[in-house]
Write a protein that holds these residues in place. Structure first.
Motif, PDB file in Angstrom:
ATOM      1  N   VAL A  62      15.724 -25.941 -13.741  1.00 35.69           N
ATOM      2  CA  VAL A  62      15.047 -25.019 -14.644  1.00 35.69           C
ATOM      3  C   VAL A  62      13.722 -24.602 -14.012  1.00 35.69           C
ATOM      4  O   VAL A  62      12.861 -25.438 -13.728  1.00 35.69           O
ATOM      5  CB  VAL A  62      14.805 -25.650 -16.029  1.00 35.69           C
ATOM      6  CG1 VAL A  62      14.107 -24.666 -16.951  1.00 35.69           C
ATOM      7  CG2 VAL A  62      16.135 -26.091 -16.642  1.00 35.69           C
ATOM      8  N   HIS A  63      13.566 -23.319 -13.809  1.00 39.86           N
ATOM      9  CA  HIS A  63      12.389 -22.720 -13.178  1.00 39.86           C
ATOM     10  C   HIS A  63      11.126 -23.022 -13.995  1.00 39.86           C
ATOM     11  O   HIS A  63      11.162 -23.010 -15.224  1.00 39.86           O
ATOM     12  CB  HIS A  63      12.627 -21.206 -13.108  1.00 39.86           C
ATOM     13  CG  HIS A  63      11.685 -20.454 -12.239  1.00 39.86           C
ATOM     14  ND1 HIS A  63      10.358 -20.269 -12.549  1.00 39.86           N
ATOM     15  CD2 HIS A  63      11.880 -19.812 -11.055  1.00 39.86           C
ATOM     16  CE1 HIS A  63       9.775 -19.554 -11.613  1.00 39.86           C
ATOM     17  NE2 HIS A  63      10.673 -19.255 -10.690  1.00 39.86           N
ATOM     18  N   PRO A  64       9.990 -23.253 -13.319  1.00 42.32           N
ATOM     19  CA  PRO A  64       8.768 -23.559 -14.086  1.00 42.32           C
ATOM     20  C   PRO A  64       8.260 -22.420 -14.955  1.00 42.32           C
ATOM     21  O   PRO A  64       7.500 -22.660 -15.898  1.00 42.32           O
ATOM     22  CB  PRO A  64       7.753 -23.899 -12.979  1.00 42.32           C
ATOM     23  CG  PRO A  64       8.300 -23.308 -11.725  1.00 42.32           C
ATOM     24  CD  PRO A  64       9.786 -23.380 -11.870  1.00 42.32           C
ATOM     25  N   ASP A  65       8.664 -21.191 -14.679  1.00 41.61           N
ATOM     26  CA  ASP A  65       8.228 -20.062 -15.505  1.00 41.61           C
ATOM     27  C   ASP A  65       8.963 -19.986 -16.842  1.00 41.61           C
ATOM     28  O   ASP A  65       8.507 -19.292 -17.751  1.00 41.61           O
ATOM     29  CB  ASP A  65       8.495 -18.730 -14.768  1.00 41.61           C
ATOM     30  CG  ASP A  65       7.332 -18.349 -13.869  1.00 41.61           C
ATOM     31  OD1 ASP A  65       6.305 -19.039 -13.901  1.00 41.61           O
ATOM     32  OD2 ASP A  65       7.463 -17.373 -13.128  1.00 41.61           O
ATOM     33  N   TYR A  66      10.100 -20.659 -16.957  1.00 41.97           N
ATOM     34  CA  TYR A  66      10.936 -20.530 -18.147  1.00 41.97           C
ATOM     35  C   TYR A  66      10.433 -21.503 -19.214  1.00 41.97           C
ATOM     36  O   TYR A  66      10.836 -22.660 -19.273  1.00 41.97           O
ATOM     37  CB  TYR A  66      12.401 -20.791 -17.801  1.00 41.97           C
ATOM     38  CG  TYR A  66      13.079 -19.627 -17.100  1.00 41.97           C
ATOM     39  CD1 TYR A  66      14.190 -19.015 -17.648  1.00 41.97           C
ATOM     40  CD2 TYR A  66      12.605 -19.143 -15.880  1.00 41.97           C
ATOM     41  CE1 TYR A  66      14.810 -17.946 -17.009  1.00 41.97           C
ATOM     42  CE2 TYR A  66      13.213 -18.077 -15.237  1.00 41.97           C
ATOM     43  CZ  TYR A  66      14.312 -17.483 -15.807  1.00 41.97           C
ATOM     44  OH  TYR A  66      14.920 -16.428 -15.178  1.00 41.97           O
ATOM     45  N   GLU A  67       9.566 -20.987 -20.091  1.00 35.91           N
ATOM     46  CA  GLU A  67       8.930 -21.828 -21.102  1.00 35.91           C
ATOM     47  C   GLU A  67       9.835 -22.040 -22.308  1.00 35.91           C
ATOM     48  O   GLU A  67       9.999 -23.171 -22.790  1.00 35.91           O
ATOM     49  CB  GLU A  67       7.608 -21.198 -21.531  1.00 35.91           C
ATOM     50  CG  GLU A  67       6.797 -22.046 -22.478  1.00 35.91           C
ATOM     51  CD  GLU A  67       5.424 -21.455 -22.738  1.00 35.91           C
ATOM     52  OE1 GLU A  67       4.606 -22.149 -23.371  1.00 35.91           O
ATOM     53  OE2 GLU A  67       5.170 -20.298 -22.325  1.00 35.91           O
ATOM     54  N   THR A 100      -0.591 -19.724 -18.657  1.00 38.30           N
ATOM     55  CA  THR A 100      -1.899 -20.355 -18.789  1.00 38.30           C
ATOM     56  C   THR A 100      -1.870 -21.341 -19.951  1.00 38.30           C
ATOM     57  O   THR A 100      -0.871 -21.471 -20.653  1.00 38.30           O
ATOM     58  CB  THR A 100      -2.997 -19.302 -19.026  1.00 38.30           C
ATOM     59  OG1 THR A 100      -2.672 -18.546 -20.205  1.00 38.30           O
ATOM     60  CG2 THR A 100      -3.118 -18.355 -17.844  1.00 38.30           C
ATOM     61  N   GLY A 101      -2.994 -22.008 -20.150  1.00 43.59           N
ATOM     62  CA  GLY A 101      -3.074 -22.977 -21.227  1.00 43.59           C
ATOM     63  C   GLY A 101      -2.668 -24.359 -20.747  1.00 43.59           C
ATOM     64  O   GLY A 101      -2.729 -24.672 -19.549  1.00 43.59           O
ATOM     65  N   ASP A 102      -2.266 -25.189 -21.680  1.00 40.85           N
ATOM     66  CA  ASP A 102      -1.861 -26.555 -21.354  1.00 40.85           C
ATOM     67  C   ASP A 102      -0.470 -26.523 -20.734  1.00 40.85           C
ATOM     68  O   ASP A 102       0.526 -26.277 -21.418  1.00 40.85           O
ATOM     69  CB  ASP A 102      -1.864 -27.415 -22.622  1.00 40.85           C
ATOM     70  CG  ASP A 102      -1.527 -28.867 -22.325  1.00 40.85           C
ATOM     71  OD1 ASP A 102      -1.327 -29.212 -21.131  1.00 40.85           O
ATOM     72  OD2 ASP A 102      -1.459 -29.650 -23.283  1.00 40.85           O
ATOM     73  N   LEU A 103      -0.396 -26.785 -19.442  1.00 38.95           N
ATOM     74  CA  LEU A 103       0.878 -26.723 -18.723  1.00 38.95           C
ATOM     75  C   LEU A 103       1.406 -28.105 -18.355  1.00 38.95           C
ATOM     76  O   LEU A 103       2.166 -28.252 -17.401  1.00 38.95           O
ATOM     77  CB  LEU A 103       0.722 -25.854 -17.464  1.00 38.95           C
ATOM     78  CG  LEU A 103       0.332 -24.394 -17.719  1.00 38.95           C
ATOM     79  CD1 LEU A 103       0.188 -23.646 -16.397  1.00 38.95           C
ATOM     80  CD2 LEU A 103       1.356 -23.706 -18.609  1.00 38.95           C
ATOM     81  N   GLU A 104       1.033 -29.092 -19.135  1.00 37.27           N
ATOM     82  CA  GLU A 104       1.534 -30.438 -18.864  1.00 37.27           C
ATOM     83  C   GLU A 104       3.062 -30.477 -18.955  1.00 37.27           C
ATOM     84  O   GLU A 104       3.707 -31.238 -18.238  1.00 37.27           O
ATOM     85  CB  GLU A 104       0.913 -31.440 -19.841  1.00 37.27           C
ATOM     86  CG  GLU A 104       1.321 -32.894 -19.589  1.00 37.27           C
ATOM     87  CD  GLU A 104       0.935 -33.391 -18.198  1.00 37.27           C
ATOM     88  OE1 GLU A 104       1.611 -34.319 -17.713  1.00 37.27           O
ATOM     89  OE2 GLU A 104      -0.021 -32.873 -17.596  1.00 37.27           O
ATOM     90  N   TRP A 105       3.633 -29.635 -19.836  1.00 38.44           N
ATOM     91  CA  TRP A 105       5.093 -29.582 -19.936  1.00 38.44           C
ATOM     92  C   TRP A 105       5.720 -29.181 -18.604  1.00 38.44           C
ATOM     93  O   TRP A 105       6.801 -29.669 -18.252  1.00 38.44           O
ATOM     94  CB  TRP A 105       5.531 -28.624 -21.040  1.00 38.44           C
ATOM     95  CG  TRP A 105       5.127 -27.192 -20.825  1.00 38.44           C
ATOM     96  CD1 TRP A 105       3.990 -26.582 -21.270  1.00 38.44           C
ATOM     97  CD2 TRP A 105       5.849 -26.185 -20.104  1.00 38.44           C
ATOM     98  NE1 TRP A 105       3.955 -25.262 -20.866  1.00 38.44           N
ATOM     99  CE2 TRP A 105       5.079 -24.992 -20.155  1.00 38.44           C
ATOM    100  CE3 TRP A 105       7.077 -26.169 -19.420  1.00 38.44           C
ATOM    101  CZ2 TRP A 105       5.495 -23.803 -19.551  1.00 38.44           C
ATOM    102  CZ3 TRP A 105       7.487 -24.985 -18.823  1.00 38.44           C
ATOM    103  CH2 TRP A 105       6.708 -23.820 -18.881  1.00 38.44           C
ATOM    104  N   GLN A 106       5.049 -28.298 -17.853  1.00 39.93           N
ATOM    105  CA  GLN A 106       5.549 -27.906 -16.535  1.00 39.93           C
ATOM    106  C   GLN A 106       5.546 -29.089 -15.581  1.00 39.93           C
ATOM    107  O   GLN A 106       6.512 -29.314 -14.848  1.00 39.93           O
ATOM    108  CB  GLN A 106       4.657 -26.799 -15.943  1.00 39.93           C
ATOM    109  CG  GLN A 106       5.292 -25.442 -15.894  1.00 39.93           C
ATOM    110  CD  GLN A 106       4.476 -24.466 -15.037  1.00 39.93           C
ATOM    111  OE1 GLN A 106       3.797 -24.850 -14.091  1.00 39.93           O
ATOM    112  NE2 GLN A 106       4.569 -23.212 -15.394  1.00 39.93           N
ATOM    113  N   ARG A 107       4.459 -29.839 -15.613  1.00 35.90           N
ATOM    114  CA  ARG A 107       4.348 -30.981 -14.698  1.00 35.90           C
ATOM    115  C   ARG A 107       5.377 -32.053 -15.035  1.00 35.90           C
ATOM    116  O   ARG A 107       5.957 -32.675 -14.133  1.00 35.90           O
ATOM    117  CB  ARG A 107       2.912 -31.520 -14.737  1.00 35.90           C
ATOM    118  CG  ARG A 107       1.909 -30.519 -14.146  1.00 35.90           C
ATOM    119  CD  ARG A 107       0.503 -31.073 -14.076  1.00 35.90           C
ATOM    120  NE  ARG A 107      -0.180 -31.060 -15.351  1.00 35.90           N
ATOM    121  CZ  ARG A 107      -0.849 -30.015 -15.855  1.00 35.90           C
ATOM    122  NH1 ARG A 107      -0.921 -28.883 -15.177  1.00 35.90           N
ATOM    123  NH2 ARG A 107      -1.458 -30.098 -17.021  1.00 35.90           N
TER     124      ARG A 107
END
Length: 256
Positions: A62-67, A100-107
Motif C-alpha cells: 500500500v503506497h504511502p500516499d493512499y490515506e 501534511t499533519g500527523d503522519l505517524e500512520w504512514q510510518r
C-alpha cells in the motif's frame, strides 16, 4: 534486453491498451516488467493482469500516499505475498510532500511492510519523497537490510543513495533522470556503482525525454538506460546488461 523494474500496467490509462503496450515492449526489447501494487482493493485486478503474461510480475503493498484505504497487517501482506507471481513487498515508504499533519500512520504502515518483507524474504520497493531522514531511520530500525530492495524513482541526494546502498538496496532511475533540470540526480546516476543500478518507467507517469509530457509505458525504459549510458560514457548495452542482471539478482523469484 531491458527490464522495467517499476510500472503500473493495471492503471486505466495502460490497462485499456494493454495489447499495444505489450507489443511496444516487445519491439523495444523490454523483456520483463514488474507491476507494482499501490493498494489492496485494486490488488486482485493487478494479479489478474500479471497471471495472464509470463513476463509480467507483481508486488503487494500500500503506497504511502493512499490515506483513505484499508491498512494491511503484517500477516495479511505475508499471506498475499505467498502467490508465486508476487516477487516483492511494496510500494511502501514515506511521502511528506503531498500529505501534511500527523503522519505517524504512514510510518507505522512502512514498518509493517518491512516486517512482512523480512518474514517472507522478499525485497522491498521503497518510495520516499521529502522524507529521506525518516525513511533511512526506519529502514535501519526495522533491519530492512536483511531483505534489501530498491529505492524506486530515486530523486534524493548522493548521501541518501550511499546510505541505502550500504543497507543492501539498489537505486532505480526513472524518466526524471533525462530531464534537463535534474543535474544533481544525473550526477548520482553517473557515480553510483553500476551493480546497484536499476531502471524503471513508473508508467503511466514521468515519460522520459523525448516523450516528456506524454503517456508513459514500459517500452520507454530504453531512454532511461540511454541517458545513464550517456552520463557514464559507456555503451547502452553495458547499462542494459547490468540493470537486467541487477533486476534478476534482486527479484530472485522472477523467472527469466
Amino acid at each position: 534486453m531491458f527490464v522495467d523494474s517499476h510500472c503500473h500496467l493495471d492503471f486505466p490509462e495502460l490497462a485499456s491498451q494493454l495489447p499495444e503496450v505489450l507489443e511496444r515492449m516487445r519491439a523495444n526489447h523490454v523483456t520483463h516488467a514488474l507491476c507494482v501494487s499501490v493498494n489492496l482493493p485494486d490488488w486482485p485486478r493487478l494479479m489478474e493482469l500479471v497471471r495472464g503474461h509470463e513476463h509480467l510480475w507483481a508486488s503487494v503493498g500500500v503506497h504511502p500516499d493512499y490515506e483513505d484505504t484499508p491498512d494491511p497487517s503484517v500477516e495479511q501482506l505475508v499471506g498475499l505475498a505467498a502467490d508465486p507471481k508476487v516477487v516483492a513487498i511494496g510500494e511502501t515508504g514515506l511521502d511528506y510532500y503531498r500529505l501534511t499533519g500527523d503522519l505517524e500512520w504512514q510510518r507505522e504502515r512502512f514498518r509493517r511492510h518491512i516486517r512482512a518483507a523480512r518474514e517472507t524474504g522478499k525485497p522491498l520497493i521503497i518510495h520516499t519523497r521529502a522524507a529521506a531522514a525518516d525513511t533511512l531511520r526506519i529502514m535501519e530500525e526495522e533491519r530492512a537490510a536483511e531483505t534489501g530492495g530498491v529505492m524506486h524513482c530515486f530523486t534524493e541526494s548522493q548521501e541518501v543513495a550511499d546510505a541505502a546502498i550500504a543497507m543492501n538496496f539498489y537505486i532505480s532511475f526513472s524518466g526524471i533522470v533525462t530531464f534537463k533540470n535534474a543535474r544533481d540526480l544525473q550526477e548520482v546516476a553517473r557515480t553510483i556503482p553500476l551493480d546497484r543500478v536499476l531502471i524503471e518507467t513508473d508508467s503511466p507517469y514521468l515519460a522520459p525525454v523525448p516523450h516528456r509530457g506524454k503517456l508513459n509505458d514500459p517500452s520507454k525504459v530504453v531512454h532511461v538506460a540511454e541517458k545513464i549510458a550517456e552520463l557514464r560514457g559507456i555503451p547502452v548495452d553495458e547499462v542494459s546488461q547490468a540493470s537486467t542482471s541487477n533486476f534478476f539478482r534482486l527479484f530472485k523469484d522472477v523467472k527469466q
